[in-house]
Each structure stands twice: as C-alpha cells, then as structure tokens.
Design an enzyme around this catalytic site. Structure first.
Site, PDB file in Angstrom:
ATOM      1  N   CYS A  77      11.649 -23.288  21.096  1.00 39.41           N
ATOM      2  CA  CYS A  77      10.990 -21.984  21.166  1.00 39.41           C
ATOM      3  C   CYS A  77      10.317 -21.767  22.516  1.00 39.41           C
ATOM      4  O   CYS A  77      10.338 -20.654  23.060  1.00 39.41           O
ATOM      5  CB  CYS A  77       9.997 -21.813  20.022  1.00 39.41           C
ATOM      6  SG  CYS A  77       8.660 -23.029  19.983  1.00 39.41           S
ATOM      7  N   HIS A 199       3.871 -23.908  17.885  1.00 38.73           N
ATOM      8  CA  HIS A 199       4.857 -22.835  18.009  1.00 38.73           C
ATOM      9  C   HIS A 199       4.433 -21.864  19.106  1.00 38.73           C
ATOM     10  O   HIS A 199       3.262 -21.791  19.487  1.00 38.73           O
ATOM     11  CB  HIS A 199       4.994 -22.088  16.688  1.00 38.73           C
ATOM     12  CG  HIS A 199       6.200 -21.199  16.613  1.00 38.73           C
ATOM     13  ND1 HIS A 199       7.433 -21.562  17.098  1.00 38.73           N
ATOM     14  CD2 HIS A 199       6.354 -19.935  16.100  1.00 38.73           C
ATOM     15  CE1 HIS A 199       8.305 -20.591  16.881  1.00 38.73           C
ATOM     16  NE2 HIS A 199       7.672 -19.593  16.288  1.00 38.73           N
ATOM     17  N   ASP A 219       9.775 -13.604  17.697  1.00 37.19           N
ATOM     18  CA  ASP A 219       9.829 -15.035  17.414  1.00 37.19           C
ATOM     19  C   ASP A 219      11.254 -15.531  17.604  1.00 37.19           C
ATOM     20  O   ASP A 219      12.149 -15.140  16.851  1.00 37.19           O
ATOM     21  CB  ASP A 219       9.368 -15.285  15.975  1.00 37.19           C
ATOM     22  CG  ASP A 219       9.193 -16.762  15.659  1.00 37.19           C
ATOM     23  OD1 ASP A 219       9.783 -17.604  16.359  1.00 37.19           O
ATOM     24  OD2 ASP A 219       8.458 -17.067  14.695  1.00 37.19           O
TER      25      ASP A 219
END
Length: 267
Positions: A77, A199, A219
């Site tokens: 991510c 995250h 996201d």
C-alpha cells in the site's frame, strides 16, 4: 507496465454511515482510459480530471492517477500510494513515467546509500524484492531521491472527544481549500499520503456538504472501488496517531533536501 489496477472514484458509496450516505456522490463522466497488458493482470487508468463533481467537492490536481493493487495487496500500500502521489508530479522534468514498485524499492535503497534517513535504513535493511512495509519516512526518502521535497506532519495524539482527531481534519480541509478551484472542483493541489498504524491511503480531496465534512480517501487495498471512501471525523478514533506527507510543487536540488527527517507536530 506495472500490473496495478487503476480505478475511478465513481458509483455508490460502500460507507454504511447514515450521515455519510447523504453526502453528495462524485459521478464519472466519459469512458475509462484503459491501458492493458498481456496476461491476467492489466492496468486500467483513470485520472481525477475525468471525474465530475458537485460544488461541495474539492479535489486534487487533475492528472492524479488512482491505483488499486491486485497481486501485491496486503504489503504494497505504501508503494501504491507513493505512485498516486508521483502521478500528480508527472509534468515535472524529473519524471517521465510513474515508477513501478520494484523501481521504487531501488530508489529507496539508493536514497539510503546517499545518506537519507540512516535510522530507517538500519531498521529495514534491504527492501528490493521483499514484501517489507514502508511508511511516511520511506516515502520521504523516495521523493528526495527524485528531487522532490516532501514534508511530514505528525498528528501524534487525539485532539477531540472520544479519541478523535479534529486537528487532522482541519489541516486537510485548509490544505485543499486554500487555493482556487475550477467549475469541476479541481485544484492544483497534490494528493496527500495519509499514514496510520499498519496501513496508508491517499487523500484526494474533501467534500463540504450540509451534513458535515468528509475527507475523500482512496485505498489501494480495495480493488474495484467505485467511490472514494468518505472518511468522517468519527472514523479517526480508530487510530491513535496519523501522519501526512505533502510535497512541494517545484523540484529541488537533491543536495538541498535534508537527509535527517523531521516532522511538524500538531498539536
């Protein structure tokens, strides 16, 4: 071509919050811009400029591309959000294309070799061809290697009731609304890299509706998302700390970018 999937921000919200569901939706215009490669993985590209919005939305710069992961979901991510940030800088002479994940890993190690963030280098060691997570300081180093001056803002504790972070919301809203916008709500602002424990996501704008303010985030670990997640103030209680990375619009001489990383702490 990097086998990421780049998805638009349109369609129905998956946010079940009844207040957020009332917020004005961002709708797509035109067709997707598709760039396909052979094999089971392909990249599907849409830029923020291909989205239409209502007057309540304020969005980042139009050339920003939005990525969601496929095969590297769960560990990449940070790299995918870095790609989104770099896509907004594609007009600079330092960038001809958005680097692939492996290239970003190589740039990070090269930045460490040049003396950036020695503590982070000692902690992570080698990252090329690994699935090690990266965070805000590693994003700083990658950008520095490219001559992009990044800044880190550290919201190190809650500033509101029930563990919420209104100072974070205030900062983001002021960032996106401090300049002008066109009739579609587009600005010249770069997206923001938003980090919390475990995250990261990309902030692409804010929505100022009668029901309240939403921070619009994308996201990369949620494939085929049709809307940005509407991140409400009540949602900020889910993490104790947040960090934001934002960038200068003009390139810098790498030698002028500080190798020791510092942050602005709020409050």
């Amino acid at each position: 071509m990097d086998p990421a999937q780049v998805i638009d921000l349109t369609g129905s919200s998956d946010n079940e919050d009844p207040v957020a569901m009332k917020h004005t939706k961002i709708k797509a215009i035109g067709d997707y811009i598709r760039n396909r490669v052979a094999g089971p993985h392909h990249a599907e590209t849409i830029r923020v400029e291909d989205l239409a919005s209502t007057p309540s939305a304020v969005l980042c710069t139009k050339q920003t591309q939005l990525y969601s992961t496929t095969r590297d979901r769960g560990w990449a991510c940070g790299y995918r959000n870095c790609q989104m940030l770099l896509s907004s800088l594609i007009s600079l002479p330092i960038l001809n294309t958005v680097p692939q994940v492996i290239e970003l890993q190589q740039m990070l190690e090269q930045a460490w070799s040049a003396g950036f963030d020695p503590d982070g280098c000692a902690q992570l060691g080698r990252v090329v061809n690994t699935r090690k997570w990266i965070g805000a300081t590693e994003i700083y180093c990658i950008l520095a290697h490219l001559g992009v001056r990044a800044h880190i803002v550290d919201f190190h504790r809650a500033t509101g009731a029930n563990g919420t972070h209104p100072a974070l919301f205030t900062w983001i809203v002021e960032y996106f609304t401090s300049g002008s916008k066109d009739e579609r709500g587009l600005t010249n602002k770069h997206p923001l890299y938003l980090q919390h424990q475990g995250h990261s996501r990309t902030v692409v704008g804010v929505e100022m509706a009668e029901e309240g303010v939403s921070v619009l985030v994308f996201d990369p670990d949620v494939p085929a998302a049709r809307t940005p997640t509407r991140f409400l103030l009540s949602h900020t209680k889910n993490a104790q700390q947040y960090q934001i990375v934002y960038v200068d619009s003009e390139p810098h001489n790498v030698a002028q970018i500080p190798k020791t990383i510092s942050s602005t702490r709020i409050p």
